[in-house]
Scaffold this motif. Structure first.
Motif, PDB file in Angstrom:
ATOM      1  N   VAL A 144       2.996  -1.318   5.772  1.00  0.00           N
ATOM      2  CA  VAL A 144       3.754  -2.263   4.946  1.00  0.00           C
ATOM      3  C   VAL A 144       3.412  -3.705   5.333  1.00  0.00           C
ATOM      4  CG1 VAL A 144       6.056  -3.075   4.325  1.00  0.00           C
ATOM      5  CG2 VAL A 144       5.630  -0.626   4.585  1.00  0.00           C
TER       6      VAL A 144
ATOM      7  N   CYS B 288       9.195  -7.102   9.306  1.00  0.00           N
ATOM      8  CA  CYS B 288       8.630  -5.755   9.165  1.00  0.00           C
ATOM      9  C   CYS B 288       8.708  -4.984  10.483  1.00  0.00           C
ATOM     10  CB  CYS B 288       7.179  -5.835   8.689  1.00  0.00           C
ATOM     11  SG  CYS B 288       6.993  -6.350   6.968  1.00  0.00           S
TER      12      CYS B 288
ATOM     13  N   TYR C 141      12.053  -3.837   5.464  1.00  0.00           N
ATOM     14  CA  TYR C 141      10.970  -4.022   4.499  1.00  0.00           C
ATOM     15  C   TYR C 141      11.442  -4.701   3.212  1.00  0.00           C
ATOM     16  CZ  TYR C 141       9.155  -0.468   7.677  1.00  0.00           C
ATOM     17  OH  TYR C 141       8.784   0.229   8.802  1.00  0.00           O
TER      18      TYR C 141
END
Length: 225
Positions: free
Chosen positions: A32, A117, A122
């Motif tokens: 991510v 993160c 997220y």
């Protein structure tokens, strides 16, 4: 029966043991982070002015986010590591000059993305990145005011200054003398002015008997004499 002191010691010592940092958790977090870092890379490439664009700085932005996320993951795994990293990072000093103030926004954006993160928030990282992008391009469209320019006037002597000042004040309500260089047979002046009638100003200055040179020069707001 456990006393408060025993409970505190047990909870404190538990912080020194590693938490459940699985491989899957690490891969998801870094994946991510890499995707958002790539997004920052593209936004900086599009938004940065060509005169200030630096490919190496842009690559650094993407990698800083990944590195920061890795550090946050490591700090979560063990209290000893987190204390050691705080001590190690506190002695780091960065002395690279920032050419454009806009680069600071992208630098903090990259670092904050890594922190968020790394903490596995997220949604916050994605939503904040979208809001930053919208704000960046919307504010970029706002019109800027008329920039100041430097007026350089070359005249025969100090006696010509009143006439020069009258003409400058006529076409530029905002004006300020930045430099005045006088010799026996010449006068060189530099004015910081803001005007919308540049051609008319130069034409009238050149019509003065004592003026033999006049020019306008753009500047970035920093003048060193």
């Amino acid at each position: 029966m456990n006393t408060f002191s025993d409970i505190f010691k047990k909870s404190f010592l538990d912080g020194f043991s590693g938490s459940d940092i699985t491989t899957a958790r690490i891969l998801v977090t870094l994946t991510v982070t890499c995707l958002i870092a790539l997004y920052i890379f593209i936004v900086y490439y599009v938004a940065a002015k060509k005169n200030y664009y630096s490919k190496t700085f842009n690559i650094s932005l993407a990698l800083i986010a990944v590195i920061t996320a890795s550090i946050i993951l490591a700090m979560q795994s063990n209290l000893v590591i987190s204390l050691g990293m705080v001590g190690a990072l506190s002695i780091v000093r960065f002395r690279t000059a920032i050419k454009d103030p806009m680069d600071l926004i992208f630098l903090f954006w990259s670092i904050s993305t890594g922190i968020i993160c790394g903490a596995e928030m997220y949604k916050i990282a994605i939503i904040s990145s979208l809001i930053i992008t919208i704000g960046l391009f919307v504010l970029e469209l706002t019109p800027a005011g008329k920039a100041s320019v430097l007026l350089i006037v070359n005249a025969k002597g100090i006696s010509d200054e009143p006439e020069i000042k009258a003409v400058v004040s006529k076409y530029a309500k905002r004006n300020k003398v930045k430099s005045r260089n006088v010799s026996k047979d010449s006068l060189d002046m530099i004015w910081d002015i803001k005007t919308n009638k540049e051609q008319e100003l130069l034409k009238e200055l050149m019509e003065l008997e004592g003026v033999f040179g006049a020019s306008l020069m753009a500047h970035d707001g920093e003048i060193t004499i």
